[in-house]
Design a protein around this motif. Structure first.
Motif, PDB file in Angstrom:
ATOM      1  N   VAL A   1      34.146  60.994  52.592  1.00 26.01           N
ATOM      2  CA  VAL A   1      34.533  59.672  52.110  1.00 26.01           C
ATOM      3  C   VAL A   1      33.559  58.592  52.578  1.00 26.01           C
ATOM      4  O   VAL A   1      33.172  58.537  53.740  1.00 26.01           O
ATOM      5  CB  VAL A   1      35.960  59.315  52.592  1.00 26.01           C
ATOM      6  N   ARG A   2      33.210  57.720  51.638  1.00 35.16           N
ATOM      7  CA  ARG A   2      32.455  56.500  51.933  1.00 35.16           C
ATOM      8  C   ARG A   2      33.277  55.323  51.431  1.00 35.16           C
ATOM      9  O   ARG A   2      33.776  55.351  50.296  1.00 35.16           O
ATOM     10  CB  ARG A   2      31.092  56.538  51.248  1.00 35.16           C
ATOM     11  N   VAL A   3      33.431  54.291  52.263  1.00 40.83           N
ATOM     12  CA  VAL A   3      34.296  53.157  51.947  1.00 40.83           C
ATOM     13  C   VAL A   3      33.482  51.867  51.927  1.00 40.83           C
ATOM     14  O   VAL A   3      32.640  51.647  52.807  1.00 40.83           O
ATOM     15  CB  VAL A   3      35.437  53.020  52.971  1.00 40.83           C
ATOM     16  N   GLY A   4      33.741  51.030  50.937  1.00 42.42           N
ATOM     17  CA  GLY A   4      33.155  49.692  50.869  1.00 42.42           C
ATOM     18  C   GLY A   4      34.248  48.640  50.953  1.00 42.42           C
ATOM     19  O   GLY A   4      35.328  48.815  50.384  1.00 42.42           O
ATOM     20  N   ILE A   5      33.983  47.536  51.656  1.00 39.68           N
ATOM     21  CA  ILE A   5      34.989  46.487  51.863  1.00 39.68           C
ATOM     22  C   ILE A   5      34.354  45.112  51.690  1.00 39.68           C
ATOM     23  O   ILE A   5      33.263  44.848  52.201  1.00 39.68           O
ATOM     24  CB  ILE A   5      35.633  46.589  53.259  1.00 39.68           C
ATOM     25  N   ASP A   6      35.047  44.222  50.957  1.00 39.77           N
ATOM     26  CA  ASP A   6      34.667  42.813  50.883  1.00 39.77           C
ATOM     27  C   ASP A   6      35.929  41.968  50.770  1.00 39.77           C
ATOM     28  O   ASP A   6      37.009  42.485  50.426  1.00 39.77           O
ATOM     29  CB  ASP A   6      33.742  42.546  49.697  1.00 39.77           C
ATOM     30  N   SER A   7      35.789  40.684  51.043  1.00 48.58           N
ATOM     31  CA  SER A   7      36.935  39.770  51.058  1.00 48.58           C
ATOM     32  C   SER A   7      36.620  38.546  50.209  1.00 48.58           C
ATOM     33  O   SER A   7      35.480  38.082  50.155  1.00 48.58           O
ATOM     34  CB  SER A   7      37.238  39.335  52.492  1.00 48.58           C
ATOM     35  N   GLY A   8      37.650  38.032  49.505  1.00 49.69           N
ATOM     36  CA  GLY A   8      37.464  36.823  48.719  1.00 49.69           C
ATOM     37  C   GLY A   8      38.518  36.681  47.644  1.00 49.69           C
ATOM     38  O   GLY A   8      39.508  37.416  47.604  1.00 49.69           O
ATOM     39  N   VAL A   9      38.280  35.742  46.746  1.00 45.93           N
ATOM     40  CA  VAL A   9      39.243  35.423  45.695  1.00 45.93           C
ATOM     41  C   VAL A   9      38.890  36.197  44.421  1.00 45.93           C
ATOM     42  O   VAL A   9      37.732  36.235  44.001  1.00 45.93           O
ATOM     43  CB  VAL A   9      39.246  33.911  45.400  1.00 45.93           C
ATOM     44  N   ALA A  10      39.905  36.803  43.818  1.00 41.88           N
ATOM     45  CA  ALA A  10      39.739  37.523  42.557  1.00 41.88           C
ATOM     46  C   ALA A  10      40.917  37.193  41.652  1.00 41.88           C
ATOM     47  O   ALA A  10      41.951  36.682  42.103  1.00 41.88           O
ATOM     48  CB  ALA A  10      39.649  39.024  42.807  1.00 41.88           C
ATOM     49  N   LEU A  11      40.766  37.503  40.372  1.00 50.29           N
ATOM     50  CA  LEU A  11      41.844  37.310  39.410  1.00 50.29           C
ATOM     51  C   LEU A  11      42.545  38.629  39.146  1.00 50.29           C
ATOM     52  O   LEU A  11      41.902  39.623  38.803  1.00 50.29           O
ATOM     53  CB  LEU A  11      41.295  36.769  38.087  1.00 50.29           C
ATOM     54  N   ALA A  12      43.862  38.639  39.287  1.00 50.56           N
ATOM     55  CA  ALA A  12      44.660  39.813  38.942  1.00 50.56           C
ATOM     56  C   ALA A  12      45.185  39.639  37.531  1.00 50.56           C
ATOM     57  O   ALA A  12      45.831  38.628  37.216  1.00 50.56           O
ATOM     58  CB  ALA A  12      45.818  39.981  39.916  1.00 50.56           C
ATOM     59  N   VAL A  13      44.887  40.595  36.654  1.00 49.62           N
ATOM     60  CA  VAL A  13      45.320  40.531  35.256  1.00 49.62           C
ATOM     61  C   VAL A  13      45.930  41.870  34.868  1.00 49.62           C
ATOM     62  O   VAL A  13      45.874  42.850  35.615  1.00 49.62           O
ATOM     63  CB  VAL A  13      44.138  40.207  34.317  1.00 49.62           C
ATOM     64  N   CYS A  14      46.496  41.900  33.662  1.00 48.85           N
ATOM     65  CA  CYS A  14      47.056  43.143  33.127  1.00 48.85           C
ATOM     66  C   CYS A  14      45.921  44.050  32.681  1.00 48.85           C
ATOM     67  O   CYS A  14      44.976  43.608  32.022  1.00 48.85           O
ATOM     68  CB  CYS A  14      47.974  42.832  31.956  1.00 48.85           C
ATOM     69  N   ASN A  15      46.012  45.310  33.019  1.00 48.80           N
ATOM     70  CA  ASN A  15      44.992  46.288  32.656  1.00 48.80           C
ATOM     71  C   ASN A  15      45.636  47.384  31.829  1.00 48.80           C
ATOM     72  O   ASN A  15      46.464  48.135  32.324  1.00 48.80           O
ATOM     73  CB  ASN A  15      44.376  46.895  33.919  1.00 48.80           C
ATOM     74  N   GLY A  16      45.262  47.475  30.552  1.00 49.95           N
ATOM     75  CA  GLY A  16      45.782  48.578  29.748  1.00 49.95           C
ATOM     76  C   GLY A  16      46.601  48.100  28.563  1.00 49.95           C
ATOM     77  O   GLY A  16      47.050  46.960  28.500  1.00 49.95           O
TER      78      GLY A  16
END
Length: 555
Positions: free
Chosen positions: A183-198
């Motif tokens: 396993v390799r993991v990437g992490i970042d922090s900040g503001v994003a938009l949550a929308v409907c997917n599908g």
């Protein structure tokens, strides 16, 4: 069935001797329809999608907001930490046998299922938001503790290490040895938009924005395992913030400090114990494959399971909106700009999916952020017509690009997009054996498509700029001479829209393109020939087993 087949035939040519015309060749044709793209048809769909998002609501995420059933015209602005987990040895599983047969697909699907069930248990226990699990990649978001960004990053690091520790123990030593996940993991922090997917009953939350994209890039930035933070996230924790992000994993000391700060309520041993108990109570069924008679558009993926999976040679296609992350980042903090982000995504993805599904008989596997992954093919449940499948894939890719460009123009006309938005479309595809199923536990099953061509098609998409289409080596080799001439030795083409593709292929005697062109011409002239829709299921060929079967009682 006769009428459907005839609707896909090229026009008959009169016999030079004055007798009855010869029967048109069916080489390169789907048994059901000649697939075409049409500007007027696309315009009607695009207008319908625009109408659905005339009014958009942007809200700020508050404690425990339910993001699982968002309407398509609502988005939440979420300040959170994004975790991307990339299982590095999926390709090794697919290459565990020399020939890409059922054995390696069954091993790979069991490998993914074992690990997904473990990770799903972890995310539920630590109250993180599970966003997506697409084959070897998991995306999750940490929103707690509220108002404490450093605390969220510490918690994300601790969750990442818990996943790493658990997946080291979730292999199997049975007859079909299943390795633990690297396993390799990437992490970042900040503001994003949550929308409907599908769409069509398969919806889930999707997070758009820079932190999701940058976390994914760190997870996919190399082959060394470990946890990799962006310099932004490192700075918030007081760590060195001018490092080469993809080559600087957190040290054991740094991970331990985050674990102590987060103080998760569950340990790796507890997760593994519960996971083993769950496997005993609800064992993963044996994977059993049948073929599906194209078009794939009538494949109901929501009924798939390990015992009811599909497998056959097919096309895997990725279409990714280039420049979308920067577009979101520029508008995420302003309500009006954020509304236009939601409108743009909804219209573009809706039309790309429609071109794939309605025009070319393909099936969307899932949306992955601003990318669409789909499968398509020509032939029967038993035998794939490789040459025709490749030609249809090219027409499909070109149709998707034409739909994308027409949707962009419509969004510019209604003021949703300004000049200089920088959006493009990168498309890649390849041909090969693909297994389709759903993994997980009842109530939380996810769609899955695995195969070497699935990985290769994504690699082909990644080597494209926003105007380019690339074809994998297997598809190129199986294509007609017209296909190979179109793409050349670099196997990449810029600006390939539908009219260009169908004319160029048809002019070089590609049978699939010639049939599509004939159908479109006859339909435009009001003739009898017209493109046929996908057949009703009552008239589709039944799914057939792909492996040899024996009568009951015989060894």
């Amino acid at each position: 069935m006769i009428n459907v087949a005839l609707s896909a035939m090229p026009p008959a040519v009169p016999s030079p001797t004055g007798g009855p015309p010869p029967i048109p060749s069916m080489k390169g044709l789907s048994p059901m329809a000649a697939h075409t793209w049409n500007s007027a048809r696309a315009a009607k769909r695009i207008a319908a999608r625009q109408k659905e998002v005339t009014t958009v609501e942007i809200k700020d995420y508050v404690r425990d907001t339910d993001l699982t059933a968002l309407p398509r015209n609502k988005a939440y602005r979420v300040n959170g930490v994004h975790i991307y987990v990339d299982v590095q040895n999926l390709a090794d599983m697919l290459a565990s046998t020399q020939v890409e047969g059922e054995t390696c697909h069954k091993r790979t699907l069991r490998f993914l299922n074992l690990h997904y069930r473990a990770v799903h248990r972890i995310l539920t226990a630590v109250d993180a938001i599970e966003v997506d699990f697409h084959n070897q990649r998991l995306h999750a978001v940490v929103t707690k503790p509220y108002g404490d960004e450093a605390g969220r990053i510490h918690r994300a690091v601790a969750i990442a290490q818990l996943i790493i520790d658990v997946l080291k123990q979730t292999g199997e030593d049975g007859d079909e040895k299943i390795p633990s996940a690297e396993v390799r993991v990437g992490i970042d922090s900040g503001v994003a938009l949550a929308v409907c997917n599908g769409r069509r009953g398969h919806a889930e939350p999707l997070f758009l924005g820079e932190p999701a994209n940058l976390a994914a890039k760190r997870a996919g930035g190399g082959t060394e395992v470990g946890t990799y933070l962006t310099n932004t996230a490192r700075s918030i924790l007081g760590l060195a913030d001018n490092v080469v992000e993809d080559k600087t994993p957190l040290t054991i000391k740094e991970v331990t400090a985050s674990q102590e700060e987060a103080a998760l309520s569950i340990t790796a041993d507890q997760v593994v114990k519960a996971w083993r108990s769950d496997l005993e109570a609800s064992p993963i069924g044996k994977f059993s494959f049948a073929g599906h008679t194209p078009p794939f558009s009538n494949l109901d993926m929501e009924v798939l399971s390990p015992a009811n999976s599909r497998r056959q040679d097919a096309i895997s296609l990725y279409a990714d909106i280039d420049g979308f992350t920067d577009f979101v980042a520029a508008g995420v903090c302003d309500d009006e700009s954020a509304k236009n982000v939601v409108r743009t995504l909804h219209v573009l993805r809706g039309e790309m999916d429609a071109a794939l599904h309605t025009d070319f008989g393909g099936r969307k596997v899932r949306f992955i952020g601003d990318c669409v992954h789909g499968v398509l093919g020509e032939g029967t449940a038993q035998t794939t017509d490789h040459e025709a499948s490749v030609s249809t894939a090219i027409l499909c890719a070109a149709g998707v690009r034409s739909s994308f460009e027409q949707a962009i123009a419509a969004l510019e006309d209604d003021g949703t997009l300004d000049d200089g938005h920088g959006l493009g479309l990168a498309i890649g595809f390849d041909l090969g054996p693909i297994a389709l199923t759903r993994l997980g536990v009842k109530g939380a099953m996810i769609r899955c498509a695995v195969g070497r061509s699935v990985l290769e098609s994504e690699d082909q998409q990644r080597r494209c700029a926003g105007e380019e289409t690339a074809i994998g080596q297997s598809a190129y080799d199986a294509g007609s001479p017209a296909v190979q001439a179109m793409f050349g030795s670099n196997r990449k083409r810029s600006g390939l829209v539908y009219d260009t593709a169908v004319d160029e292929l048809a002019d070089k005697a590609d049978a699939t393109a010639a049939a599509a062109k004939a159908v479109a011409k006859a339909a435009a002239a009001g003739g009898l020939l017209q493109s046929s829709p996908a057949p009703a299921r009552d008239y589709a060929f039944a799914d057939r087993r792909t492996e040899p079967t024996k009568p009951a009682g015989f060894a």
